[in-house]
Design a protein around this motif. Structure first.
Motif, short mmCIF file in Angstrom:
data_model
loop_
_atom_site.label_atom_id
_atom_site.label_comp_id
_atom_site.label_asym_id
_atom_site.label_seq_id
_atom_site.Cartn_x
_atom_site.Cartn_y
_atom_site.Cartn_z
N VAL A 249 0.82 -1.22 0.00
CA VAL A 249 0.00 0.00 0.00
C VAL A 249 0.85 1.27 0.00
CG1 VAL A 249 -0.37 0.07 2.51
CG2 VAL A 249 -2.03 1.13 0.97
N MET A 250 1.89 1.34 0.80
CA MET A 250 2.70 2.55 0.85
C MET A 250 3.42 2.80 -0.48
SD MET A 250 4.17 2.59 4.75
CE MET A 250 4.86 4.23 4.56
N ALA A 251 3.94 1.75 -1.06
CA ALA A 251 4.61 1.89 -2.35
C ALA A 251 3.63 2.34 -3.43
CB ALA A 251 5.29 0.58 -2.74
N CYS A 252 2.44 1.77 -3.43
CA CYS A 252 1.43 2.15 -4.43
C CYS A 252 1.00 3.61 -4.25
CB CYS A 252 0.23 1.21 -4.37
SG CYS A 252 0.61 -0.46 -4.96
N LEU A 253 0.85 4.04 -3.01
CA LEU A 253 0.50 5.44 -2.78
C LEU A 253 1.63 6.37 -3.24
CD1 LEU A 253 -1.19 5.16 0.73
CD2 LEU A 253 -2.31 5.75 -1.44
N ALA A 254 2.87 5.96 -3.02
CA ALA A 254 4.00 6.77 -3.48
C ALA A 254 4.02 6.87 -5.00
CB ALA A 254 5.32 6.17 -2.97
N ILE A 255 3.69 5.79 -5.68
CA ILE A 255 3.63 5.79 -7.15
C ILE A 255 2.54 6.74 -7.63
CG2 ILE A 255 3.05 4.37 -9.16
CD1 ILE A 255 4.44 2.01 -7.55
N VAL A 256 1.37 6.68 -6.99
CA VAL A 256 0.28 7.59 -7.34
C VAL A 256 0.72 9.04 -7.17
CG1 VAL A 256 -1.99 8.44 -6.59
CG2 VAL A 256 -1.61 5.98 -6.86
N GLN A 257 1.35 9.32 -6.04
CA GLN A 257 1.77 10.69 -5.78
C GLN A 257 2.83 11.15 -6.77
OE1 GLN A 257 1.68 12.55 -1.91
NE2 GLN A 257 3.91 12.73 -2.03
N GLN A 258 3.73 10.27 -7.15
CA GLN A 258 4.75 10.64 -8.14
C GLN A 258 4.10 11.03 -9.47
OE1 GLN A 258 7.34 7.24 -8.29
NE2 GLN A 258 8.23 7.68 -6.30
N GLU A 259 3.06 10.33 -9.83
CA GLU A 259 2.41 10.63 -11.11
C GLU A 259 1.46 11.82 -11.04
OE1 GLU A 259 -0.53 8.57 -14.38
OE2 GLU A 259 1.06 7.34 -13.50
N LEU A 260 0.64 11.87 -9.99
CA LEU A 260 -0.41 12.89 -9.90
C LEU A 260 -0.01 14.13 -9.09
CD1 LEU A 260 -3.49 10.56 -9.33
CD2 LEU A 260 -2.59 11.43 -11.50
N GLY A 261 1.00 13.98 -8.24
CA GLY A 261 1.42 15.08 -7.38
C GLY A 261 0.79 15.04 -6.00
N TYR A 262 -0.26 14.27 -5.85
CA TYR A 262 -0.92 14.10 -4.57
C TYR A 262 -1.79 12.85 -4.63
CZ TYR A 262 -5.22 16.02 -6.64
OH TYR A 262 -6.33 16.23 -7.41
N VAL A 263 -2.35 12.46 -3.48
CA VAL A 263 -3.19 11.28 -3.38
C VAL A 263 -4.62 11.74 -3.10
CG1 VAL A 263 -3.61 9.10 -2.19
CG2 VAL A 263 -1.26 9.89 -2.52
N SER A 264 -5.46 11.64 -4.10
CA SER A 264 -6.87 12.05 -3.95
C SER A 264 -7.69 10.90 -3.37
CB SER A 264 -7.43 12.43 -5.32
OG SER A 264 -7.49 11.28 -6.15
N ALA A 265 -8.91 11.23 -2.97
CA ALA A 265 -9.83 10.19 -2.48
C ALA A 265 -10.08 9.15 -3.58
CB ALA A 265 -11.14 10.81 -2.02
N GLU A 266 -10.17 9.60 -4.82
CA GLU A 266 -10.39 8.68 -5.94
C GLU A 266 -9.20 7.74 -6.13
OE1 GLU A 266 -10.63 12.11 -6.32
OE2 GLU A 266 -12.81 12.18 -6.14
N SER A 267 -7.99 8.28 -5.98
CA SER A 267 -6.82 7.42 -6.15
C SER A 267 -6.67 6.47 -4.96
CB SER A 267 -5.55 8.24 -6.39
OG SER A 267 -5.31 9.16 -5.37
N GLU A 268 -7.09 6.90 -3.76
CA GLU A 268 -7.11 5.97 -2.62
C GLU A 268 -8.04 4.80 -2.92
OE1 GLU A 268 -6.32 8.94 1.19
OE2 GLU A 268 -8.34 8.24 0.80
N GLN A 269 -9.18 5.09 -3.48
CA GLN A 269 -10.13 4.03 -3.81
C GLN A 269 -9.55 3.09 -4.86
OE1 GLN A 269 -13.41 3.43 -2.43
NE2 GLN A 269 -12.85 1.51 -3.42
#
Length: 163
Positions: free
Chosen positions: A26-46
């Motif tokens: 989970v932490m690695a996936c959230l880091a990947i999302v943030q690298q691409e989008l710049g932040y972690v939105s509720a939609e990306s958490e889902q």
């Protein structure tokens, strides 16, 4: 929402764990999302929750627990100032107040030019070096007097003018 390249990176992270423990990524996936989008939105958490087969609230708990995950867009330079008690006793609060005044923003705000986001944070693990701050989740700055804070901000602004 995210690229196929990022989804492939998810798969590489998940592969590091036994099949029944893929939520460990989970932490690695959230880091990947943030690298691409710049932040972690509720939609990306889902999306991460669905990918890992875990409740969205469990992903949200991770996102909100760690300072390194931005829950909204931030400035080019994210400044995290430790305001935990040991740092407060050694001028962490004064450093935060100085930055608020210098940048003209409050905690968890971004300057109008999009350069700086100021955030207070809990322990950075360097109490003896306080006041301390973390720039962009990667660079620790210690013994941050007002002069050092001014030098840091002015130097980052000057670097932007040269860019």
């Amino acid at each position: 929402m995210i690229s196929e390249e990022s989804k492939a990176r998810f798969a590489k992270e998940v592969a590091k764990y036994p099949a029944d423990q893929k939520q460990s990524a989970v932490m690695a996936c959230l880091a990947i999302v943030q690298q691409e989008l710049g932040y972690v939105s509720a939609e990306s958490e889902q999306m991460v929750a669905d990918y890992l087969g875990m409740p969205a609230i469990a992903v949200h708990e991770v996102t909100t627990f760690y300072n390194m995950y931005n829950q909204k867009p931030v400035g080019k330079y994210k400044l995290n100032v430790c305001t935990n008690l040991p740092c407060q006793l050694r001028d962490g609060g004064k450093a935060m107040a100085h930055l608020k005044e210098k940048l003209g923003i409050d905690n968890d705000q971004t300057t109008p030019d999009g350069l700086f986001t100021l955030q207070q944070c809990e322990c950075l693990g360097a109490c003896a070096d306080s006041p301390v701050m973390l720039v962009n989740d990667t660079t620790m700055c210690s013994f941050m007097t007002n002069d050092k804070l001014d030098q840091l901000i002015d130097g980052l602004r000057a670097a932007e003018v040269k860019s």
